[in-house]
Scaffold this motif. Structure first.
Motif, PDB file in Angstrom:
ATOM      1  N   UNK A   1       0.811  -1.213   0.000  1.00  0.00           N
ATOM      2  CA  UNK A   1       0.000   0.000   0.000  1.00  0.00           C
ATOM      3  C   UNK A   1       0.847   1.266   0.000  1.00  0.00           C
ATOM      4  N   UNK A   2       1.970   1.212   0.699  1.00  0.00           N
ATOM      5  CA  UNK A   2       2.800   2.399   0.843  1.00  0.00           C
ATOM      6  C   UNK A   2       3.689   2.647  -0.368  1.00  0.00           C
TER       7      UNK A   2
ATOM      8  N   UNK B   1      -2.656   6.763   6.474  1.00  0.00           N
ATOM      9  CA  UNK B   1      -1.830   6.588   7.671  1.00  0.00           C
ATOM     10  C   UNK B   1      -1.279   5.176   7.735  1.00  0.00           C
ATOM     11  N   UNK B   2      -0.051   5.080   8.217  1.00  0.00           N
ATOM     12  CA  UNK B   2       0.632   3.797   8.308  1.00  0.00           C
ATOM     13  C   UNK B   2       1.337   3.703   9.657  1.00  0.00           C
ATOM     14  N   UNK B   3       1.310   2.514  10.233  1.00  0.00           N
ATOM     15  CA  UNK B   3       1.995   2.274  11.493  1.00  0.00           C
ATOM     16  C   UNK B   3       3.475   2.044  11.237  1.00  0.00           C
ATOM     17  N   UNK B   4       4.320   2.802  11.952  1.00  0.00           N
ATOM     18  CA  UNK B   4       5.772   2.637  11.893  1.00  0.00           C
ATOM     19  C   UNK B   4       6.275   2.388  13.317  1.00  0.00           C
ATOM     20  N   UNK B   5       6.014   1.188  13.830  1.00  0.00           N
ATOM     21  CA  UNK B   5       6.367   0.925  15.215  1.00  0.00           C
ATOM     22  C   UNK B   5       5.572   1.832  16.127  1.00  0.00           C
ATOM     23  N   UNK B   6       6.252   2.618  16.948  1.00  0.00           N
ATOM     24  CA  UNK B   6       5.567   3.548  17.849  1.00  0.00           C
ATOM     25  C   UNK B   6       5.078   4.798  17.118  1.00  0.00           C
ATOM     26  N   UNK B   7       5.562   5.029  15.908  1.00  0.00           N
ATOM     27  CA  UNK B   7       5.252   6.243  15.169  1.00  0.00           C
ATOM     28  C   UNK B   7       4.092   6.019  14.196  1.00  0.00           C
ATOM     29  N   UNK B   8       3.518   7.116  13.741  1.00  0.00           N
ATOM     30  CA  UNK B   8       2.473   7.073  12.722  1.00  0.00           C
ATOM     31  C   UNK B   8       2.921   7.919  11.538  1.00  0.00           C
ATOM     32  N   UNK B   9       2.911   7.325  10.357  1.00  0.00           N
ATOM     33  CA  UNK B   9       3.304   8.022   9.132  1.00  0.00           C
ATOM     34  C   UNK B   9       2.063   8.511   8.404  1.00  0.00           C
ATOM     35  N   UNK B  10       2.015   9.813   8.135  1.00  0.00           N
ATOM     36  CA  UNK B  10       0.971  10.393   7.297  1.00  0.00           C
ATOM     37  C   UNK B  10       1.523  10.554   5.887  1.00  0.00           C
ATOM     38  N   UNK B  11       0.886   9.901   4.936  1.00  0.00           N
ATOM     39  CA  UNK B  11       1.294   9.968   3.534  1.00  0.00           C
ATOM     40  C   UNK B  11       0.245  10.805   2.805  1.00  0.00           C
ATOM     41  N   UNK B  12       0.612  12.029   2.438  1.00  0.00           N
ATOM     42  CA  UNK B  12      -0.346  12.994   1.919  1.00  0.00           C
ATOM     43  C   UNK B  12      -0.133  13.199   0.425  1.00  0.00           C
ATOM     44  N   UNK B  13      -1.185  13.057  -0.336  1.00  0.00           N
ATOM     45  CA  UNK B  13      -1.114  13.265  -1.767  1.00  0.00           C
ATOM     46  C   UNK B  13      -1.390  14.742  -2.050  1.00  0.00           C
ATOM     47  N   UNK B  14      -0.451  15.391  -2.732  1.00  0.00           N
ATOM     48  CA  UNK B  14      -0.578  16.817  -3.019  1.00  0.00           C
ATOM     49  C   UNK B  14      -0.921  17.099  -4.482  1.00  0.00           C
TER      50      UNK B  14
END
Length: 312
Positions: free
Chosen positions: A88-89, A295-308
């Motif tokens: 997905x990413x 949004x994607x889980x990166x361990x303890x972090x959350x990645x926001x993948x924004x389409x511009x």
């Protein structure tokens, strides 16, 4: 349709190999695939075929194939399955009409929107999963770009040490010639390094893998963003991954020349320090920017993948 003996169980290693094959297609100048489909069956098996030396993934359930679901579509929840998240990413970054010429930026920030302390310390706000993500992004792009301040404070190598893949060309926006032989991107080869500088700030006696390119005029406070991209593209560097810092990402964002923006948010509060973005002031929320974000889980972090821009 290939015979069933092509069927195999999918794991993270060969899943990344398939994504890398999509990247290789772009590197070799072949048209990007626009209908790449990936789905994990109940038993985790997939069918992988290679038409015209480019990977196309098909499920064992639907051997007729199917289209990748809505490039850039929002996810209802954070992806939890590692292989599904991997596809997905990264697959949308390697398929679709924009794939041959893509500009993506990434920042790692705290909950309170800081990317570094006041004295520039930023290693490591995000965890190891986001660090591996950065290395994977490097492997999928022609060039990885940072500003001079990032090199001065972090002294990164900007290689793909944490994942299989070719090292990208390392590009440093260095208008005033602050980066010298003491920094690893200049000192360490064999990966190529490009230093973008204003007219008059050239340098000599650098390693063979380093090229200094003048951009803009001697009177420019900032190197023109559009000219930076034009300069790199004339040298075959069309897929650009901007890894920081905040000012560099902000200038590309303000210029409207980012296709995607990725922000990794870590559950820490610094309380002061350098902001992730430095942009013109707005007086009410009508002037705020909103995005189609996944949004994607990166361990303890959350990645926001924004389409511009348009779907990639």
């Amino acid at each position: 349709m290939p015979p069933s003996h092509h069927q195999r169980s999918l794991d993270e290693q060969n899943a990344w190999a398939l994504i890398s094959a999509l990247r290789a297609r772009l590197r070799h100048g072949k048209p990007p695939l626009t209908n790449t489909g990936i789905r994990l069956g109940d038993n985790g098996d997939v069918l992988a075929v290679a038409p015209d030396d480019a990977w196309l993934l098909l499920t064992t359930e639907a051997e007729r194939g199917w289209a990748w679901p809505a490039h850039g579509a929002s996810c209802d929840a954070i992806s939890v399955d590692p292989l599904t998240q991997l596809f997905d990413l990264y697959v949308p970054l390697c398929t679709g009409p924009n794939a041959p010429q893509l500009v993506v930026a990434h920042l790692a920030q705290s909950l309170d929107g800081r990317i570094a302390t006041s004295n520039g310390i930023s290693q490591f706000i995000s965890g190891p999963e986001d660090l591996q993500h950065n290395h994977r992004m490097r492997a999928l792009f022609d060039a990885v770009m940072v500003g001079a301040s990032t090199v001065e404070h972090d002294d990164p190598r900007l290689t793909t040490r944490l994942c299989p893949g070719e090292d990208p060309v390392r590009v440093v926006i260095d208008p005033q010639g602050r980066i010298g032989p003491e920094h690893r991107v200049v000192r360490d080869g064999p990966s190529r390094t490009v230093l973008l500088r204003r007219e008059g700030y050239t340098s000599t006696a650098l390693a063979d893998h380093v090229e200094v390119i003048p951009v803009g005029s001697a009177h420019d406070q900032w190197l023109p963003i559009s000219e930076i991209l034009k300069t790199l593209r004339t040298r075959g560097l069309r897929r650009i991954f901007i890894e920081g810092g905040g000012i560099t990402v902000s200038r590309f964002f303000e210029a409207g020349l980012l296709d995607r923006l990725q922000v990794s948010v870590s559950p820490i509060i610094i309380g002061s320090g350098r902001p992730a973005f430095t942009l013109p002031e707005v007086l009410d929320l009508d002037g705020a920017k909103t995005f189609d974000a996944r949004t994607f889980s990166m361990g303890r972090d959350v990645l926001f993948d924004c389409r511009l821009s348009n779907p990639a």
